[in-house]
Write an enzyme that holds these catalytic residues in place. Sequence first.
Site, short mmCIF file in Angstrom:
data_model
loop_
_atom_site.label_atom_id
_atom_site.label_comp_id
_atom_site.label_asym_id
_atom_site.label_seq_id
_atom_site.Cartn_x
_atom_site.Cartn_y
_atom_site.Cartn_z
CB SER A 142 -0.89 0.00 1.25
OG SER A 142 -1.52 1.25 1.43
CE1 TYR A 156 -3.97 -2.19 5.17
CE2 TYR A 156 -3.10 0.02 4.83
CZ TYR A 156 -3.66 -1.14 4.32
OH TYR A 156 -3.89 -1.25 2.97
#
Length: 250
Positions: A142, A156
């Site tokens: 990401s 995350y």
Amino acid sequence: MALVTGAAGGIGLASAHALAADGCRIVLADVDRDGLERGKSELIAAGATVETVVMDVADEASVDAAFTAAEAALGPVAILVLCAGIMGGGPGISTDLADISPEQWDRVNAVNSRGTFLCMRAFLRRRRETPVDDGRIITLSSAAGQLGGYRGDPAYVASKAAILGLTKIAARQCADQGITVNCIAAGPVRTGMFERAMDPDAVPGLEARIPLGRVGTAEDVAGAVRYLAGDAARWITGATIDVNGGYRMQ
């Protein structure tokens, strides 16, 4: 044959559709049984050969059992696409590093980084015993893992950063088997996870910061998966492809 994790929806299912369009036999893997069946029905309707396996990527025994079932059904996995992932935030859950619980940290990293490792390992152990031509591993990171995440939760961000490093060491260690390992770092993509995490009122401001002017789609990311899985990418390994509408440029 291609095995896709996190394939009950979102980027995983879109990637399965993209690979099936190129003639791949597909195994969909996820913890969501109902989502798997819906995805299977979609792919069968599109003319694909598809099976499903219930897999908890964070559980070693579940991963091994799912790989065994997948290969018994459709033969050796040649393409592994690792889309399974979760976020740790949500209503009533802190994303402040000083307040995150160890349990919250462990839950996110168990799925995102440990799950990527366990699936890679299962694939590579089987390919030592039964080699395939032009094997592929495609991981999903990401822009949050690259940038530090302006608003993302630390668990995350850390888990997605770990995938970037794991991709590179795997690429070095797999090269002599003819297996390429590459990563896709996705920017903001409109999936179920995005919808749950994002305040709708904040979306216009986010889009204003994306040079191409919109949040991405699962199909945008699946296009990169399709490329990395194909012959045109056979001399690319250890790379990270940014699919983010220009949100992050290096």
